[in-house]
Design a protein around this motif. Structure first.
Motif, PDB file in Angstrom:
ATOM      1  N   ALA A 126     -10.442   2.535  -6.735  1.00 45.05           N
ATOM      2  CA  ALA A 126      -9.927   3.655  -5.941  1.00 45.05           C
ATOM      3  C   ALA A 126     -11.014   4.682  -5.655  1.00 45.05           C
ATOM      4  O   ALA A 126     -11.123   5.206  -4.539  1.00 45.05           O
ATOM      5  N   ARG A 127     -11.823   4.957  -6.664  1.00 42.34           N
ATOM      6  CA  ARG A 127     -12.890   5.954  -6.489  1.00 42.34           C
ATOM      7  C   ARG A 127     -13.901   5.496  -5.438  1.00 42.34           C
ATOM      8  O   ARG A 127     -14.267   6.247  -4.537  1.00 42.34           O
ATOM      9  N   ARG A 128     -14.354   4.258  -5.558  1.00 45.05           N
ATOM     10  CA  ARG A 128     -15.336   3.746  -4.608  1.00 45.05           C
ATOM     11  C   ARG A 128     -14.760   3.681  -3.196  1.00 45.05           C
ATOM     12  O   ARG A 128     -15.464   3.950  -2.212  1.00 45.05           O
ATOM     13  N   ALA A 129     -13.503   3.319  -3.097  1.00 43.66           N
ATOM     14  CA  ALA A 129     -12.878   3.257  -1.774  1.00 43.66           C
ATOM     15  C   ALA A 129     -12.824   4.636  -1.129  1.00 43.66           C
ATOM     16  O   ALA A 129     -13.139   4.797   0.060  1.00 43.66           O
ATOM     17  N   ARG A 130     -12.451   5.638  -1.916  1.00 39.36           N
ATOM     18  CA  ARG A 130     -12.391   6.997  -1.362  1.00 39.36           C
ATOM     19  C   ARG A 130     -13.777   7.505  -1.002  1.00 39.36           C
ATOM     20  O   ARG A 130     -13.977   8.169   0.019  1.00 39.36           O
ATOM     21  N   GLU A 131     -14.767   7.183  -1.837  1.00 44.02           N
ATOM     22  CA  GLU A 131     -16.143   7.589  -1.543  1.00 44.02           C
ATOM     23  C   GLU A 131     -16.655   6.943  -0.256  1.00 44.02           C
ATOM     24  O   GLU A 131     -17.496   7.522   0.451  1.00 44.02           O
ATOM     25  N   ALA A 132     -16.128   5.763   0.044  1.00 49.53           N
ATOM     26  CA  ALA A 132     -16.507   5.070   1.277  1.00 49.53           C
ATOM     27  C   ALA A 132     -15.694   5.536   2.475  1.00 49.53           C
ATOM     28  O   ALA A 132     -15.878   5.021   3.587  1.00 49.53           O
ATOM     29  N   GLY A 133     -14.790   6.491   2.249  1.00 47.20           N
ATOM     30  CA  GLY A 133     -13.996   7.037   3.345  1.00 47.20           C
ATOM     31  C   GLY A 133     -12.753   6.247   3.682  1.00 47.20           C
ATOM     32  O   GLY A 133     -12.150   6.468   4.742  1.00 47.20           O
ATOM     33  N   LEU A 134     -12.349   5.353   2.795  1.00 48.34           N
ATOM     34  CA  LEU A 134     -11.168   4.538   3.046  1.00 48.34           C
ATOM     35  C   LEU A 134      -9.909   5.240   2.529  1.00 48.34           C
ATOM     36  O   LEU A 134      -9.954   5.963   1.536  1.00 48.34           O
ATOM     37  N   ASP A 135      -8.813   5.019   3.219  1.00 49.12           N
ATOM     38  CA  ASP A 135      -7.516   5.464   2.709  1.00 49.12           C
ATOM     39  C   ASP A 135      -7.055   4.474   1.642  1.00 49.12           C
ATOM     40  O   ASP A 135      -7.217   3.261   1.794  1.00 49.12           O
ATOM     41  N   VAL A 136      -6.498   5.006   0.557  1.00 52.37           N
ATOM     42  CA  VAL A 136      -6.056   4.160  -0.551  1.00 52.37           C
ATOM     43  C   VAL A 136      -4.556   4.350  -0.780  1.00 52.37           C
ATOM     44  O   VAL A 136      -4.095   5.467  -1.014  1.00 52.37           O
ATOM     45  N   ARG A 137      -3.836   3.254  -0.718  1.00 51.58           N
ATOM     46  CA  ARG A 137      -2.413   3.254  -1.056  1.00 51.58           C
ATOM     47  C   ARG A 137      -2.271   2.560  -2.405  1.00 51.58           C
ATOM     48  O   ARG A 137      -3.042   1.657  -2.736  1.00 51.58           O
ATOM     49  N   ALA A 138      -1.253   2.918  -3.177  1.00 53.08           N
ATOM     50  CA  ALA A 138      -1.019   2.274  -4.470  1.00 53.08           C
ATOM     51  C   ALA A 138       0.390   1.695  -4.511  1.00 53.08           C
ATOM     52  O   ALA A 138       1.352   2.347  -4.105  1.00 53.08           O
ATOM     53  N   TYR A 139       0.474   0.463  -5.001  1.00 54.32           N
ATOM     54  CA  TYR A 139       1.754  -0.173  -5.282  1.00 54.32           C
ATOM     55  C   TYR A 139       1.995  -0.145  -6.783  1.00 54.32           C
ATOM     56  O   TYR A 139       1.085  -0.408  -7.574  1.00 54.32           O
ATOM     57  N   VAL A 140       3.225   0.126  -7.172  1.00 55.42           N
ATOM     58  CA  VAL A 140       3.614  -0.059  -8.565  1.00 55.42           C
ATOM     59  C   VAL A 140       4.843  -0.974  -8.568  1.00 55.42           C
ATOM     60  O   VAL A 140       5.828  -0.715  -7.874  1.00 55.42           O
ATOM     61  N   SER A 141       4.756  -2.061  -9.303  1.00 54.53           N
ATOM     62  CA  SER A 141       5.787  -3.094  -9.281  1.00 54.53           C
ATOM     63  C   SER A 141       6.688  -3.001 -10.507  1.00 54.53           C
ATOM     64  O   SER A 141       6.411  -2.280 -11.458  1.00 54.53           O
ATOM     65  N   MET A 142       7.772  -3.753 -10.469  1.00 59.28           N
ATOM     66  CA  MET A 142       8.742  -3.855 -11.580  1.00 59.28           C
ATOM     67  C   MET A 142       9.332  -2.486 -11.944  1.00 59.28           C
ATOM     68  O   MET A 142       9.524  -2.167 -13.119  1.00 59.28           O
ATOM     69  N   CYS A 143       9.650  -1.709 -10.940  1.00 58.05           N
ATOM     70  CA  CYS A 143      10.094  -0.332 -11.204  1.00 58.05           C
ATOM     71  C   CYS A 143      11.559  -0.218 -11.615  1.00 58.05           C
ATOM     72  O   CYS A 143      11.962   0.816 -12.163  1.00 58.05           O
ATOM     73  N   PHE A 144      12.348  -1.237 -11.375  1.00 53.06           N
ATOM     74  CA  PHE A 144      13.763  -1.164 -11.726  1.00 53.06           C
ATOM     75  C   PHE A 144      14.162  -2.244 -12.729  1.00 53.06           C
ATOM     76  O   PHE A 144      15.192  -2.121 -13.390  1.00 53.06           O
ATOM     77  N   GLY A 145      13.379  -3.273 -12.816  1.00 57.66           N
ATOM     78  CA  GLY A 145      13.667  -4.344 -13.764  1.00 57.66           C
ATOM     79  C   GLY A 145      12.497  -5.297 -13.823  1.00 57.66           C
ATOM     80  O   GLY A 145      11.713  -5.409 -12.879  1.00 57.66           O
ATOM     81  N   ASP A 146      12.374  -5.975 -14.963  1.00 57.65           N
ATOM     82  CA  ASP A 146      11.288  -6.912 -15.207  1.00 57.65           C
ATOM     83  C   ASP A 146      11.924  -8.196 -15.737  1.00 57.65           C
ATOM     84  O   ASP A 146      12.795  -8.136 -16.609  1.00 57.65           O
ATOM     85  N   PRO A 147      11.540  -9.379 -15.213  1.00 56.49           N
ATOM     86  CA  PRO A 147      12.201 -10.614 -15.657  1.00 56.49           C
ATOM     87  C   PRO A 147      11.978 -10.930 -17.127  1.00 56.49           C
ATOM     88  O   PRO A 147      12.738 -11.707 -17.701  1.00 56.49           O
ATOM     89  N   TRP A 148      10.970 -10.329 -17.751  1.00 56.02           N
ATOM     90  CA  TRP A 148      10.690 -10.579 -19.167  1.00 56.02           C
ATOM     91  C   TRP A 148      11.168  -9.437 -20.064  1.00 56.02           C
ATOM     92  O   TRP A 148      11.578  -9.667 -21.182  1.00 56.02           O
ATOM     93  N   GLU A 149      11.107  -8.212 -19.551  1.00 57.26           N
ATOM     94  CA  GLU A 149      11.471  -7.052 -20.369  1.00 57.26           C
ATOM     95  C   GLU A 149      12.865  -6.513 -20.073  1.00 57.26           C
ATOM     96  O   GLU A 149      13.386  -5.689 -20.822  1.00 57.26           O
ATOM     97  N   GLY A 150      13.460  -6.941 -18.970  1.00 57.51           N
ATOM     98  CA  GLY A 150      14.769  -6.421 -18.601  1.00 57.51           C
ATOM     99  C   GLY A 150      14.664  -5.073 -17.916  1.00 57.51           C
ATOM    100  O   GLY A 150      13.748  -4.833 -17.118  1.00 57.51           O
ATOM    101  N   ARG A 151      15.593  -4.168 -18.213  1.00 57.31           N
ATOM    102  CA  ARG A 151      15.591  -2.850 -17.571  1.00 57.31           C
ATOM    103  C   ARG A 151      14.331  -2.084 -17.944  1.00 57.31           C
ATOM    104  O   ARG A 151      13.829  -2.175 -19.063  1.00 57.31           O
TER     105      ARG A 151
END
Length: 313
Positions: free
Chosen positions: A143-168
């Motif tokens: 993320a740091r290098r991308a911003r230093e290069a002038g790129l826009d950075v988006r972030a995904y975070v997965s398994m926010c409501f449930g996880d097939p191994w951990e459940g809720r």
């Protein structure tokens, strides 16, 4: 708004207290095609992106610079982006899983990149071979290098409501991970219901926890899967919570190659149909979009899971 006939569009009945306009963040070429069992030819991928841009999608995520060993379906990422108008008015982001992926994106002239993290320990191990803290240590220099290069950075975070191994999943843990990603310089955080177990109440609660923790709602996006038929209801809950960016995949393509219970993404056509009926501006030509998904479904040798594509295609 659409090439579809008037009878093929919903009646417009605006609802109070909803956003006037939203951004539909198209993920079909990346998140949609990464889970295909067969390799989609490069020429088809190029035309797919071009058709989506022509249909008025304001953002089209093109591909991922992931190692071909892990996602062979996207092994032609460099060849694909070389054929696309990266300097055009429509952003064409690419996912970059690590430093090497970022190097390839910069070499290709990409201006928008996305990074990916998990809200759960188990999925972090399975997807990134590390834990929650370790994934942040991996993402920070990217993320740091991308911003230093002038790129826009988006972030995904997965398994926010449930996880097939951990459940809720504890929503406060999701908030903690998401805020760390934003603190790394991400312009937007896409909150993913990777296995589609979320319901509207959970969406309202999670967005509320982010805003209570000081995250502006305009920094959030929502990414739903339709495993249990809840994606549109969850999107409406997100709208009511003030979210104005929604990820969707043309024709409902996609899933997650590392989570077998993750079925198709929210279909872009189904989202656009609902937004149109609510009088919310989205800028997408529904007729062209349906034609594109019908065209792609034919090349994949199956019908589209999108209800709207089936109805209008």
């Amino acid at each position: 708004m659409s090439e579809a006939a008037g009878d093929d569009l919903p009646a417009v009945v605006p609802a109070p207290d909803l956003p006037a306009a939203v951004t539909v963040y198209e993920v079909g070429p990346r998140d949609g095609l990464q889970n295909e069992s067969s390799i989609v030819p490069l020429e088809v991928k190029v035309e797919f992106v071009e058709r989506l841009v022509a249909a008025g999608l304001p953002v089209v995520e093109a591909t991922s610079f992931v190692h071909p060993r892990w996602v062979p379906q996207l092994a032609d990422a460099a060849e694909l982006v070389a054929r696309l108008p990266l300097a055009g008015p429509v952003p064409l982001p690419v996912l970059v899983p690590n430093d090497r992926g970022l190097d390839r994106a910069i070499e290709a002239g990409c201006t928008h990149v996305a990074v990916f993290a998990s809200a759960t320990e188990t999925f972090a191990h399975r997807n990134l071979n590390t834990d929650l803290d370790g994934q942040m240590a991996m993402i920070e220099p990217v993320a740091r290098r991308a911003r230093e290069a002038g790129l826009d950075v988006r972030a995904y975070v997965s398994m926010c409501f449930g996880d097939p191994w951990e459940g809720r999943v504890d929503p406060d843990q999701v908030v903690a991970v998401g805020r760390r990603l934003l603190d790394l310089g991400a312009s937007q955080l896409s909150i993913g219901d990777t296995i589609g177990v979320g319901t509207p109440g959970a969406v309202t609660d999670l967005v509320g926890r982010f805003t209570a923790a000081g995250t502006p709602v305009d920094r959030l996006a929502l990414h739903f899967h339709d495993t249990y038929g809840q994606a549109l209801a969850n999107a409406l809950a997100g709208l009511r919570a003030g979210v104005t960016t929604f990820d969707a995949s043309a024709g409902g393509l996609g899933g997650c190659p590392y989570a077998q219970s993750a079925t198709g993404n929210l279909a872009t056509e189904d989202l656009v149909w609902m937004l149109t009926g609510l009088g919310i501006d989205h800028g997408v030509d529904l007729g062209r979009l349906v034609a594109t998904s019908t065209w792609m479904a034919a090349r994949l040798g199956r019908t589209s899971p999108s209800a709207v594509v089936r109805a209008l295609g």
